[in-house]
Write an enzyme that holds these catalytic residues in place. Structure first.
Site, mmCIF file in Angstrom:
data_model
loop_
_atom_site.group_PDB
_atom_site.id
_atom_site.type_symbol
_atom_site.label_atom_id
_atom_site.label_comp_id
_atom_site.label_asym_id
_atom_site.label_seq_id
_atom_site.Cartn_x
_atom_site.Cartn_y
_atom_site.Cartn_z
ATOM 1 N N ASP A 54 0.848 -1.194 0.000
ATOM 2 C CA ASP A 54 0.000 0.000 0.000
ATOM 3 C C ASP A 54 0.883 1.243 0.000
ATOM 4 O O ASP A 54 1.774 1.395 0.830
ATOM 5 C CB ASP A 54 -0.910 -0.003 1.232
ATOM 6 N N SER A 105 -7.247 4.085 -1.350
ATOM 7 C CA SER A 105 -7.040 2.634 -1.325
ATOM 8 C C SER A 105 -8.309 1.850 -1.608
ATOM 9 O O SER A 105 -8.241 0.723 -2.102
ATOM 10 C CB SER A 105 -6.463 2.211 0.028
ATOM 11 N N HIS A 157 -9.418 -2.825 7.101
ATOM 12 C CA HIS A 157 -8.997 -1.640 6.362
ATOM 13 C C HIS A 157 -9.293 -1.835 4.872
ATOM 14 O O HIS A 157 -9.603 -2.942 4.429
ATOM 15 C CB HIS A 157 -7.508 -1.373 6.597
ATOM 16 N N THR A 159 -7.778 -1.992 1.815
ATOM 17 C CA THR A 159 -7.193 -2.960 0.875
ATOM 18 C C THR A 159 -7.586 -4.399 1.178
ATOM 19 O O THR A 159 -8.030 -5.117 0.278
ATOM 20 C CB THR A 159 -5.666 -2.797 0.812
ATOM 21 N N GLU A 281 -0.950 -7.785 2.286
ATOM 22 C CA GLU A 281 -0.772 -6.345 2.151
ATOM 23 C C GLU A 281 0.300 -5.827 3.109
ATOM 24 O O GLU A 281 0.247 -6.090 4.308
ATOM 25 C CB GLU A 281 -2.075 -5.598 2.441
#
Length: 494
Positions: A54, A105, A157, A159, A281
């Site tokens: 990210d 994102s 979150h 992603t 991620e």
């Protein structure tokens, strides 16, 4: 004597024969037909790894290679490659959302997971919230593959969430948490949940609901490392999480589990005859870049690269069945290798002197404020800490002026601080003293930043394994998903 006409005829025949022989001698890659540039017609991948850094684009990657080189060699111009930068197939993807050239994102993740564009803040649905976009993870699960989702930030979150949830806002954390157990995915790991009992903390606990739906929830290191396939579906949360239910920055991590540990455990649990899909991620690369903290950024890129090394160990055992794709969702911070004050020179080794993240340094600043009060700040008190924690031993008069002004701001209660444009440009809403310290260190290293938000630059894609060759070229982020779906033998949902 051969006539001129016959000579040309013989030359043409011989030339055609040579071309035919050379063509037969060169292995031919699967080629997509016109209009289907994301199609793949070779052997399908049984094991698929999707690594998303990210906020990670070429500046973060190049900086890390240079930084790693300074750690591993005394040569001034040595740059050490990362595990994924030597992958044989590389391309570039554009990242814009439907409503902005600079994506967030949620929109970028939706494109990377489902192959569909959407607006910023929107999570795996169309901008009007009428159409749910199915992710490749959901398709893999329907196909009978096992599925794992790993992140160094909270697993609700943006992603990680785009792979299993569908919400009009990425901030619907409770609804996203409920979607975890509804997904039926086999392995969630890394960070925790931001709102497991809702915004007002009055809803049934999402983790308890997950247990009722057959998930084993573990949050101790011994429990996590002892997990085996007989445990079934798992939610593994790192104990002792940092701010916002995320794992520690790599620069701050001591004995806690790493992103590589969670990746390795995921491989162990997911490996089965039907294959698996795992998304990992490196979420805190983005957070460090938002705060313009170069040392923390490159350490987290290295931690992300260590997780990729675990996938490569698996790949070595299954090279003809595995695909590994590494990319970012966008660039964060406008990071650059180059600063006006250092002109054509860089001194990246200087950031190796930093021993803690801006977030940990913030704690020291806040404790100091509590001790000395709003008017008691004195830069002299901080000089030993700046030397020990950041290697800042040679401060110019201008450096000291900036630091003193920032310290004065940090001594104020956050509610009393100036909210004007100049203050934002200087500190970006972060702790002023911490921000100024890392800015000065970065600038002395020859590293610059343009923003505390994201940028709209293209992001690299790296691939190795089955079908990797179709990731070469320049394409949209939605195409990354479509290419992967083609290699996984799942159908893109129009």
């Amino acid at each position: 004597m051969i006539s001129k006409k016959n000579w040309f005829l013989m030359a043409a025949v011989v030339g055609a024969f040579i071309v035919a022989m050379l063509t037969a001698a060169v292995p031919q890659q699967p080629v997509a037909i016109a209009g289907e540039e994301n199609g793949y017609y070779g052997k399908k991948a049984k094991y698929v790894f999707y690594f998303i850094g990210d906020g990670m684009a070429m500046p973060q990657i190049n900086s890390t290679e240079i930084f790693k080189g300074t750690l591993n060699s005394s040569e001034p111009m040595y740059k050490d490659k990362l595990n994924f930068t030597v992958f044989p197939y590389q391309g570039m993807q554009t990242t814009h959302a439907t409503n902005s050239f600079i994506t967030d994102s949620a929109a970028a993740g939706t494109a990377l997971a489902s192959g569909h564009k959407t607006a910023n803040d929107v999570l795996a649905v169309d901008p009007t919230n009428k159409i749910k976009y199915k992710s490749m993870a959901e398709m893999a699960k329907e196909k009978g593959m096992k599925v794992g989702i790993v992140s160094s930030v909270s697993i609700d979150h943006a992603t990680p969430a785009v792979f299993y949830a569908h919400e009009p806002s990425r901030n619907n954390f409770y609804e996203i948490a409920l979607a975890i157990s509804d997904s039926g995915f086999d392995y969630f790991a890394g960070g925790g949940l931001l709102a497991p009992t809702g915004k007002k903390k009055d809803r049934p606990d999402a983790l308890e609901i997950a247990k009722q739906k057959g998930y084993k929830v573990v949050n101790s290191q011994d429990e996590i490392m002892s997990l085996s396939k007989k445990d079934g579906k798992v939610i593994a949360i790192q104990p002792g999480l940092a701010k916002d239910e995320a794992m520690q920055y790599e620069i701050d991590r001591t004995n806690q589990l790493s992103l590589a540990d969670f990746t390795s455990k995921g491989i162990e649990l997911l490996d089965n005859p039907n294959g698996f899909f795992m998304m990992v991620e490196g979420g805190k690369v983005d957070w460090a870049c938002h705060a313009n903290d170069a040392a923390t950024t490159v350490r987290d890129v290295m931690a992300f690269d260590n997780a990729i090394a675990e996938a490569l160990k698996f790949y070595a055992k299954h090279p003809n069945e595995t695909l590994i794709v590494v990319t970012g969702d966008h660039e964060t911070g406008g990071m650059s290798i180059g600063f006006s004050g250092t002109k054509y020179e860089t001194f990246v080794s200087k950031i190796s002197k930093q021993t803690l993240s801006f977030e940990e340094f913030d704690k020291q600043v806040k404790a100091y404020r509590t001790t000395v009060g709003e008017t008691g700040g004195n830069l002299q008190d901080w000089l030993p800490s700046l030397a020990n924690n950041f290697g800042l031993t040679e401060l110019t008069a201008y450096d000291k002026q900036r630091l003193s002004e920032a310290l004065a701001q940090s001594m104020l209660d956050p509610k009393k601080r100036a909210k004007d444009e100049q203050t934002y440009l200087l500190y970006g809403g972060y702790e002023p003293f911490s921000m100024t310290v890392t800015h000065i260190l970065n600038q002395k290293a020859g590293i610059g930043w343009t923003t505390y938000a994201h940028t709209g630059v293209a992001v690299p894609v790296f691939a190795q394994g089955i079908g990797g060759e179709i990731f070469q070229g320049y394409y949209d982020n939605t195409d990354v998903a479509k290419k992967m779906m083609s290699i996984m033998d799942v159908k893109f949902q129009q």
